[in-house]
Design a protein around this motif. Structure first.
Motif, mmCIF file in Angstrom:
data_model
loop_
_atom_site.group_PDB
_atom_site.id
_atom_site.type_symbol
_atom_site.label_atom_id
_atom_site.label_comp_id
_atom_site.label_asym_id
_atom_site.label_seq_id
_atom_site.Cartn_x
_atom_site.Cartn_y
_atom_site.Cartn_z
ATOM 1 N N GLY A 1 2.645 4.437 -1.357
ATOM 2 C CA GLY A 1 2.361 5.397 -2.428
ATOM 3 C C GLY A 1 3.571 6.273 -2.683
ATOM 4 N N MET B 1 15.764 3.874 12.238
ATOM 5 C CA MET B 1 15.043 2.848 11.498
ATOM 6 C C MET B 1 13.668 3.447 11.168
ATOM 7 S SD MET B 1 17.111 0.177 11.179
ATOM 8 C CE MET B 1 16.235 -1.364 11.013
ATOM 9 N N ASN C 1 13.436 8.518 8.095
ATOM 10 C CA ASN C 1 14.674 9.275 7.959
ATOM 11 C C ASN C 1 14.453 10.608 7.248
ATOM 12 O OD1 ASN C 1 17.335 7.865 8.878
ATOM 13 N ND2 ASN C 1 15.997 6.243 8.124
ATOM 14 N N PHE D 1 19.808 3.637 -0.333
ATOM 15 C CA PHE D 1 19.057 3.199 0.842
ATOM 16 C C PHE D 1 19.950 2.395 1.790
ATOM 17 C CE2 PHE D 1 15.494 2.049 3.339
ATOM 18 C CZ PHE D 1 15.644 0.711 3.687
ATOM 19 N N ILE E 1 11.402 2.844 6.832
ATOM 20 C CA ILE E 1 12.707 3.402 7.221
ATOM 21 C C ILE E 1 13.003 4.667 6.424
ATOM 22 C CG2 ILE E 1 15.198 2.959 7.185
ATOM 23 C CD1 ILE E 1 14.494 -0.021 7.709
ATOM 24 N N LEU E 2 12.721 4.641 5.126
ATOM 25 C CA LEU E 2 12.962 5.809 4.270
ATOM 26 C C LEU E 2 12.137 7.003 4.750
ATOM 27 C CD1 LEU E 2 14.237 6.951 1.625
ATOM 28 C CD2 LEU E 2 12.186 6.143 0.442
ATOM 29 N N ASN E 3 10.841 6.773 4.981
ATOM 30 C CA ASN E 3 9.945 7.854 5.406
ATOM 31 C C ASN E 3 10.392 8.466 6.732
ATOM 32 O OD1 ASN E 3 8.383 7.531 3.147
ATOM 33 N ND2 ASN E 3 6.586 6.711 4.195
ATOM 34 N N ARG F 1 9.178 -4.284 0.920
ATOM 35 C CA ARG F 1 8.921 -2.877 0.564
ATOM 36 C C ARG F 1 8.378 -2.109 1.769
ATOM 37 N NH1 ARG F 1 6.025 0.467 -3.808
ATOM 38 N NH2 ARG F 1 7.544 2.167 -3.814
ATOM 39 N N VAL F 2 7.609 -2.817 2.601
ATOM 40 C CA VAL F 2 7.046 -2.189 3.805
ATOM 41 C C VAL F 2 8.163 -1.650 4.699
ATOM 42 C CG1 VAL F 2 5.915 -2.722 6.001
ATOM 43 C CG2 VAL F 2 4.855 -3.435 3.859
ATOM 44 N N SER F 3 9.112 -2.502 5.055
ATOM 45 C CA SER F 3 10.150 -2.058 6.002
ATOM 46 C C SER F 3 11.049 -1.005 5.362
ATOM 47 C CB SER F 3 10.976 -3.248 6.502
ATOM 48 O OG SER F 3 11.509 -3.970 5.408
ATOM 49 N N ARG F 4 11.390 -1.221 4.106
ATOM 50 C CA ARG F 4 12.223 -0.246 3.383
ATOM 51 C C ARG F 4 11.596 1.148 3.416
ATOM 52 N NH1 ARG F 4 15.978 -1.053 -1.253
ATOM 53 N NH2 ARG F 4 15.282 0.994 -1.980
ATOM 54 N N THR F 5 10.334 1.193 3.045
ATOM 55 C CA THR F 5 9.682 2.498 2.945
ATOM 56 C C THR F 5 9.455 3.110 4.327
ATOM 57 O OG1 THR F 5 8.563 1.629 0.995
ATOM 58 C CG2 THR F 5 7.775 3.726 1.862
ATOM 59 N N GLU G 1 4.905 3.143 6.299
ATOM 60 C CA GLU G 1 5.189 3.132 4.864
ATOM 61 C C GLU G 1 4.024 3.619 4.018
ATOM 62 O OE1 GLU G 1 4.466 0.630 6.762
ATOM 63 O OE2 GLU G 1 2.993 -0.614 5.735
ATOM 64 N N THR G 2 2.814 3.752 4.623
ATOM 65 C CA THR G 2 1.667 4.095 3.770
ATOM 66 C C THR G 2 1.426 5.592 3.660
ATOM 67 O OG1 THR G 2 0.133 3.673 5.613
ATOM 68 C CG2 THR G 2 0.492 1.877 4.045
ATOM 69 N N GLU G 3 2.257 6.416 4.265
ATOM 70 C CA GLU G 3 2.132 7.861 4.061
ATOM 71 C C GLU G 3 2.915 8.270 2.818
ATOM 72 O OE1 GLU G 3 0.019 9.713 5.749
ATOM 73 O OE2 GLU G 3 -0.471 7.971 6.991
ATOM 74 N N THR G 4 2.286 9.125 1.987
ATOM 75 C CA THR G 4 2.950 9.586 0.768
ATOM 76 C C THR G 4 3.859 10.770 1.086
ATOM 77 O OG1 THR G 4 1.156 11.137 0.347
ATOM 78 C CG2 THR G 4 0.954 8.934 -0.630
ATOM 79 N N LEU H 1 6.376 -7.281 1.624
ATOM 80 C CA LEU H 1 6.813 -7.080 3.006
ATOM 81 C C LEU H 1 8.155 -6.354 3.064
ATOM 82 C CD1 LEU H 1 5.725 -10.478 4.620
ATOM 83 C CD2 LEU H 1 4.681 -8.235 4.962
ATOM 84 N N MET I 1 13.944 11.749 -1.943
ATOM 85 C CA MET I 1 14.002 11.653 -0.482
ATOM 86 C C MET I 1 15.403 11.247 -0.021
ATOM 87 S SD MET I 1 10.336 9.841 0.068
ATOM 88 C CE MET I 1 10.327 9.643 1.832
ATOM 89 N N PHE J 1 0.828 -1.209 0.000
ATOM 90 C CA PHE J 1 0.000 0.000 0.000
ATOM 91 C C PHE J 1 0.863 1.261 0.000
ATOM 92 C CE2 PHE J 1 -4.054 -2.032 0.228
ATOM 93 C CZ PHE J 1 -3.773 -3.269 0.794
#
Lengths: 446, 129, 514
Positions: free
Chosen positions: A5, C388, C369, A23, C365-367, C359-363, C438-441, C357, A14, A3
């Motif tokens: 986006g 993290m 940071n 990353f 962590i990205l968001n 992608r979940v942890s990656r994003t 991870e679900t916030e844009t 899954l 980013m 999910f």
């Protein structure tokens, strides 16, 4: 699929803003040795179409789909109004967080306050909390509270309490300090309870109606507990409480129970709804969340969580419990149920249950080979002694799209000829007749 | 900010006042400031005995809670019943009407080992350094 | 502040159920009784019946309006952002709710015979297997009803294991870092162990020297959160679990921060022996205004015999509940756990698969940071290192304007964003813990950062706005002190004298210790 986006373009931007080239740099603190270097061996990703197929297969592999239920044993097939589902499924309730910021959570908090008010009234107690995991852990919390309040350790429990509740209690008490008083004829004799109490007893715990659907003697039990300086804890059914005198009104210190019947589906035994109510003087020892009325800066009424200092996130090892959750959405469903059914509806449901259950019991008792296992007064459930193994009756029922009752042999081998039958307001006379026909067939009168 | 000279202090932010052979105990204005609005005070029964530095009760604010530690060893001869109806007295008059318990000391010498108001101020400065 | 005791009248919409309706107002109808009836006195001989039930009497349309009105007062994840550290407020997929509502699932009864419950057993079995693979453990129980109960269950199994080796009496302590969530020491205490707090080092990770000093033969377990509650991964984690084992202790992982690890790191591979999983965090099950959640527990092979009973087993394609588990710690739930929630968790995992899954942890962590980088210019960042999935700021720098972290939290509500977690972990003053998930844009993250920056500016230029906040919510700041003093915990039935618990009379006596 996920999910997320974010486009890869946005990801690059980013990373640049963070000041790293890739990353991987963000994972510098994670030792290489610890990293998983292969994909997880899990099924998926599945689309919604595939999920519907897979879970549809699972749903169809349960007899519940399309079967008429006479099952009880703590979980019941009660009426759930359409308006309840429509309201409770709304995102505003289902996807809201715990109401720690009350100014944006008055929906949740008002509903909790209403739940507490309704449960207090239903149980005859002065205060109630926002709910606990289930009736079993609510009983555990009541026992722990009684020990802490009295400074005593031993717990006296009536043998006709739901066996799973006793098992959970035993787990939390580490197999110690629990005196189980055996039932005779399905009920516990108050003299036996009286003989079991002493100056080292923190509480007397009983269930009313009990596991077999039979009524106990609340007032007598409360008195014998208090005479010994112990607390009286009643484990009750909320549908029955609409009709029976609530133990809180006849001296119970704590009333707990399983609230699944209040507008929640059986759902294979979970999630459930433990309710917990007690006298006001015990409020500071109460586990779980509590909502209280207050005002805002403009004098407008609102509700907030209170006495949070008792809870784990502040008191830590001195907390009254470690509980972090209340069963929020189920408590909401129960509140909507009690609001929709109201004063008259609650009583009507209880009465219909009594009439239909007793009608079924009379029909069964008239079938050769079948008799009621117990003599005492019963509410919405009864144990039926069968001429064949209860498992055989259940099998016969399944062939006809009926779940005729719970095979009590799964609890005790000596009960393998006993069927526990519950009849709710949802069962029609025709369905009850089909059920009786199943008994006749299974009993050998083919 | 000045701390009253007519009482002595503990490291746990209680104060103690010796009057007519009895010791009255409460919490300091520093403590009440840290706690915020006091909503409840859990006090012991009259007759209970405590050793010095042992917890005799609990003071509860909205988001914090603290144990109360006895400055000296002794027996509880009185508790401040007014706090049940009005716990805010602790914030309003921490050294006066907001008192908590009164003890009959086992050994009067213990009282003299408590901190003076100057020592207490110094302690607070150190803690904040 | 309004004058003491002055209350504004309650609006029509904000009335409670008991303040509406009246005699003759009825909800849904029930069928007329179609079986022969007998008098209650005959059917329930000797039973004492209740004299009255002071419940509301409201018509169905008005009940609907009442709850719709209440729903409009709630912030919720389907509406807006919740940057709550440690809560993982991610999107709740609707397909999960749909599947949990299928009649064959929603109506399934836990006391049906196993052969009639193959579908339900299949869900439990699949989920256990899947969670074991994700976390790197040998076996999983899905019985605990919440994370806190998962902790209790895990600790009970550790206790049982030590007892099986004759060390039950000797090992009485559990080591917990000072940054731990409050449930950790509370659970330790509930199981009968003593908590020993280990301080964090200056870098906010565990102080290894302090840990070594605390590890002795009386320690039963070390209880950690990884990444820790500051969002920092423990670089020495393999050494930590090794040290625990060397001292004969078990290593417990609080799985609250699993969102940072799925597909990336498996706790079983880090040397942990047991962990609990908060499915309402990492696996998206809805928060429901405070529950229900679920707290499955994953264990290494040596702890498997102690799992709660019953356990789902499979033979020749048939599934059954195995109750014959002599070393089990027992039952912790009335039945098999929060099945309806577990269905949702399984659906979530299957939706994602391994690639999803990761992608979940990656994003996540990205968001985190990205936000941390943006916000460190306007707030104090106690630990300036790559985080993290979450990070902690301090509102300490705003004190000089007379502004507390609480005021920042309240002002954020005016921007349509829920406040972050505040005043936790305890080791950071005026803490603000932020976890975007991870679900916030990117748009949402930028909006949040801009709001936070504006609030920091308001603190300098116009701090009264913060102290008055929130200004645009259905209620302005609510008086929690008054709530705790008055303890009005139930409604007053109009025209009826209610007892204690409904007003000032609620709790007047201090509790004398016996």
């Amino acid at each position: 699929m996920s999910f997320v986006g974010l486009s890869s373009d946005e990801e690059q931007r980013m990373l640049k803003a963070i000041g790293v080239a890739s990353f991987e740099e963000l994972l510098a603190a994670v030792p290489r040795k610890a990293r998983l270097e292969r994909p997880l061996a899990v099924d998926g990703p599945l689309s919604e179409i595939e999920l519907r197929r897979r879970f549809g297969d699972n749903a169809r592999a349960n007899a519940a789909e399309g079967a008429v239920s006479f099952l009880g044993g703590g979980i019941y097939d009660h009426y759930i109004p359409s308006a309840l589902n429509a309201l409770a499924m709304r995102s505003e309730f289902a996807t809201a967080y715990t109401p720690y910021q009350p100014e944006v959570a008055q929906g949740t908090l008002t509903a909790i306050f209403e739940f507490q008010s309704l449960i207090a009234e239903l149980t005859g107690c002065e205060v109630a909390n926002a709910s606990l995991y289930d009736g079993a852990t609510a009983a555990v919390e009541a026992v722990l509270m009684a020990r802490s309040q009295t400074g005593r350790a031993r717990v006296v429990a009536a043998g006709a309490i739901h066996l799973h509740v006793l098992q959970v209690l035993n787990t939390y008490l580490d197999g110690r300090d629990l005196t189980l008083v055996p039932e005779h004829g399905g009920q516990v004799a108050p003299e036996d309870l009286e003989a079991a109490v002493g100056p080292d007893v923190a509480c007397v715990l009983y269930q009313h109606p009990n596991f077999f659907g039979l009524l106990e003697s609340p007032q007598t039990i409360h008195k014998l507990a208090h005479d010994a300086g112990a607390l009286a804890i009643a484990h009750c059914d909320p549908i029955a409480l609409a009709l029976l005198e609530p133990p809180g009104a006849s001296g119970a210190d704590i009333v707990v129970g399983e609230g699944q019947s209040l507008g929640n589906p059986p759902s294979f035994g979970g999630p459930l709804l433990g309710f917990f109510a007690c006298r006001a003087s015990l409020v500071r020892r109460m586990p779980g969340r509590l909502a209280a009325e207050t005002v805002d800066r403009h004098g407008r009424r609102g509700f907030v969580l209170t006495l949070q200092t008792r809870e784990q996130h502040i008191r830590r090892e001195k907390a009254t419990s470690n509980i972090c959750t209340n069963q929020g959405l189920l408590a909401l469903r129960a509140t909507i149920y009690m609001g929709l059914m109201g004063r008259e509806g609650m009583r009507e449901v209880a009465e219909l249950c009594v009439q239909k259950t007793h009608h079924a019991a009379r029909l069964a008792a008239a079938i050769p080979g079948y008799r009621l296992a117990h003599d005492g007064a019963f509410f919405r459930e009864f144990a039926l002694e069968c001429p064949v193994d209860a498992a055989a009756v259940v099998r016969a029922g399944l062939e006809r799209g009926i779940l005729p009752g719970v095979d009590l042999g799964r609890f005790r081998p000596e009960w393998k000829r006993r069927l526990l039958v519950a009849v709710t307001e949802q069962r029609s006379a025709a369905e009850i007749e089909r059920w009786a026909e199943t008994l006749r067939t299974a009993g050998g009168k083919r | 900010m000045g701390y009253p000279a007519d009482v002595r202090y503990t490291r746990e932010h209680e104060w103690a006042r010796m009057e007519n052979g009895l010791v009255t105990v409460g919490i300091t204005s520093y403590a009440t400031e840290q706690l915020g609005d006091v909503v409840f005070v859990e006090l012991p029964a009259v007759g209970k005995k405590f050793e010095a530095s042992k917890a005799f009760g609990v003071v509860e604010a909205v988001k914090t809670v603290s144990d109360l530690y006895s400055p000296i060893s002794g027996e509880v001869v009185a508790v401040n019943e007014a706090l049940a109806a009005d716990p805010a007295l602790v914030n309003q008059q921490p050294y006066g009407e907001g008192w908590m318990i009164r003890l009959k000391p086992r050994d009067a010498a213990e009282f003299n080992q408590l901190l003076s108001n100057q020592d207490y101020e110094k302690l607070l400065e150190e803690q904040h350094a | 502040m309004s004058a003491q005791g002055e209350r504004a009248p309650v609006s029509l919409e904000r009335r409670l159920l008991i303040e509406q309706g009246g005699p003759g107002h009825r909800g849904p109808a029930l069928p007329v009784c179609d079986v022969p009836t007998r008098p209650l006195a005959e059917l329930l001989p000797g039973a004492r019946l209740r004299a009255s039930l002071e419940f509301p009497q409201v018509s169905e349309p008005e009940v609907v309006r009442h709850f719709i009105e209440l729903s409009s007062l709630n912030h919720h994840i389907d509406r807006g952002f919740y940057p709550l550290g440690s809560c993982t407020m991610k999107h709740n997929p609707k397909i999960n709710d749909e599947l949990a509502s299928l009649p064959g699932i929603a109506l399934a009864h836990p006391l049906s015979p196993d052969e009639a419950s193959q579908g339900a057993l299949r869900v439990l079995h699949d989920l256990a297997r899947t969670l074991a693979e994700i976390t790197g453990f040998a076996a999983v129980t899905t019985q605990p009803a919440a994370g806190a109960q998962g902790e209790t269950t895990g600790l009970l199994m550790i206790r049982a294991w030590h007892r099986s080796r004759g060390e039950g009496d000797r090992r009485r302590k559990v080591l917990v870092p000072d940054s731990a969530h409050g449930t950790n020491p509370a659970s330790v205490h509930l199981v009968g162990y003593e908590t020993v707090t280990v301080r964090s080092g200056s870098g906010a990770n565990l102080d290894l020297a302090a840990l070594k000093q605390a590890l002795d033969p009386t320690v039963a377990a070390v209880m950690l959160t990884v990444p820790n509650t500051l969002g920092l991964f423990e670089p020495e984690i393999l050494e930590v679990t090794r040290l625990a084992h060397e001292a004969g202790a078990q290593a417990y992982l609080d799985g609250a921060n699993l969102n940072a690890l799925v597909g990336l790191v498996r706790p079983g591979d880090l040397g942990f022996d047991v962990m609990h999983i908060n499915v309402h965090k990492t696996f998206s099950t809805p928060h429901g205004g405070g529950g229900p959640g679920a707290g499955p527990v994953a264990v290494a092979a040596h702890l498997e015999p102690f799992l709660p009973v019953p356990v789902v087993t499979e033979r020749d394609g048939r599934l059954r509940f195995d109750h014959d588990r002599p070393q089990s710690v027992g039952r912790v739930h009335s039945f098999y756990g929060n099945f309806g929630i577990l269905v949702r968790a399984l659906a979530y995992i299957l939706t994602h698969g391994s690639s999803g899954l990761s992608r979940v942890s990656r994003t996540a962590i990205l968001n985190a940071n990205y936000l941390m980088r943006r916000l460190k210019t306007s707030y104090e960042l106690p630990h300036d290192a790559h985080c993290m999935h979450e990070f902690v700021l301090s509102g300490r720098g705003l004190r000089k304007y007379g502004v507390k972290t609480l005021d920042v939290a309240k002002r954020l509500l005016d921007f349509g964003v829920h406040a972050p977690t505040v005043y936790f972990p305890l080791i950071v003053e005026e803490a603000l813990m932020i976890e975007p998930t991870e679900t916030e844009t990117l748009d949402r993250l930028d909006h949040f950062a801009a709001a936070m920056e504006r609030i920091a500016r308001e603190a300098r230029e116009n701090p009264q706005v913060l102290r008055d906040a929130p200004l645009s919510t259905p209620n302005s700041r609510l008086d929690e002190g008054r709530a705790a003093r008055e303890l009005k915990l139930r409604w007053s039935v109009p025209g009826r004298e209610t007892g204690a618990g409904a007003g000032r009379s609620a709790e007047r006596q201090p509790i004398a210790r016996s």
